[in-house]
Enzyme design. Sequence first.
Site, short mmCIF file in Angstrom:
data_model
loop_
_atom_site.label_atom_id
_atom_site.label_comp_id
_atom_site.label_asym_id
_atom_site.label_seq_id
_atom_site.Cartn_x
_atom_site.Cartn_y
_atom_site.Cartn_z
N GLU A 94 0.57 -1.09 0.09
CA GLU A 94 0.22 0.19 0.28
C GLU A 94 1.08 1.42 0.11
O GLU A 94 0.37 2.46 0.68
CB GLU A 94 -0.81 -0.03 1.14
CG GLU A 94 -2.10 -0.88 0.85
CD GLU A 94 -3.21 -0.59 2.28
OE1 GLU A 94 -4.07 -0.42 1.79
OE2 GLU A 94 -3.24 -0.94 2.92
N HIS A 113 -1.56 5.73 8.03
CA HIS A 113 -2.20 5.17 6.89
C HIS A 113 -2.39 4.32 8.28
O HIS A 113 -1.65 3.15 8.05
CB HIS A 113 -2.02 3.82 6.29
CG HIS A 113 -3.33 3.49 5.30
ND1 HIS A 113 -4.44 3.45 5.86
CD2 HIS A 113 -3.27 1.80 4.84
CE1 HIS A 113 -5.13 2.07 5.20
NE2 HIS A 113 -4.34 1.11 4.82
N HIS A 115 -5.91 1.19 10.26
CA HIS A 115 -6.66 0.21 10.65
C HIS A 115 -7.75 0.64 11.74
O HIS A 115 -7.84 -0.51 12.30
CB HIS A 115 -6.26 -1.58 10.25
CG HIS A 115 -6.16 -1.52 8.87
ND1 HIS A 115 -4.85 -2.44 8.23
CD2 HIS A 115 -5.53 -0.83 7.89
CE1 HIS A 115 -4.98 -2.57 7.87
NE2 HIS A 115 -5.62 -1.60 7.04
N HIS A 183 -11.81 -1.32 5.39
CA HIS A 183 -10.57 -0.44 5.91
C HIS A 183 -10.21 0.22 6.42
O HIS A 183 -9.42 -0.32 7.49
CB HIS A 183 -10.12 -0.34 4.28
CG HIS A 183 -8.75 -0.38 3.83
ND1 HIS A 183 -8.03 -0.77 2.10
CD2 HIS A 183 -7.74 -0.98 4.71
CE1 HIS A 183 -6.54 -1.09 2.79
NE2 HIS A 183 -6.05 -0.65 4.56
ZN LIG Z 1 -4.60 -0.60 5.09
#
Ligand SMILES: [Zn+2]
Length: 265
Positions: A94, A113, A115, A183
């Site tokens: 990613e 980023h 979760h 996500h």
């Molecule tokens: Zn991710």
Amino acid sequence: MTTRIISCAAAALAVAGIITTHTSAPQRGRGAAAPAARQILDGMGHISVRSDRRPDRFFLSRDLAPALVTAADLVEYDLDGNSMETPMRQGYQERFIHALIYKARPDVMSVVHSHTPSILPFADSSVPLRPMYHMASFLLPGVPTFEIRRVNRAVGMLVNSIATGSALANTLGDKAVALLRGHGAVIVGPNIPETVSRAIFLDINARAQLQAITLGGTVTYFSQEDVEAPVGGRGEAAPAPRPATPVVTTYPRSWPFLKERAMGK
Ligand SMILES: [Zn+2]
């Protein structure tokens, strides 16, 4: 210097439970690991920083759980997600999240980023995530949600191509945060301390909003009015109005504390 601060930032987010593994902090003897244990954690998530020498490059760890990242693990990438290393080490699939946001947003110097579990109810429902308190004023311009199913030929949920990274950057627009349906989230900022702080306050805000909604009464959200200076308070002349969109907030006291906690002091 940049590489040291980014590994420190990864550790700070890990200790805060934003991006981490369930084993990393205790194994490294970090006494302040308790916050990491408060969530179901998955070892995913990452933080990057734009190069201070080359704005068309950024640094991101090789494929490694965030809490384990050191300066030696950082890889330099271009804004199409290509590694500048020879030989190349395995990178995150990613990394395109970071590359395409830096490409689209010259003002962004750091990207997280995550979760983070607390944001999932808002990523997966029609209830918008809204600011609950002053530390989350960076949410005032709005929080868009990225739907990967709208991207031509996207397979699965990972933002692992230029096409999906570019679509995500489009969804983010000029905002500080975007949710990814099914996500997680991306959080951007003008420097590492600001971006790390936003990621942490995003989590706190999402928990508070869910709790407030669950109470069943009327929720009064933090609004633009709350950030505008008072008019003529205590007999003083009215101050100049602030910009309509507070793009940059600062958390001067948070960062030294977060760093020390991450380093186990
Ligand atoms: Zn991710």
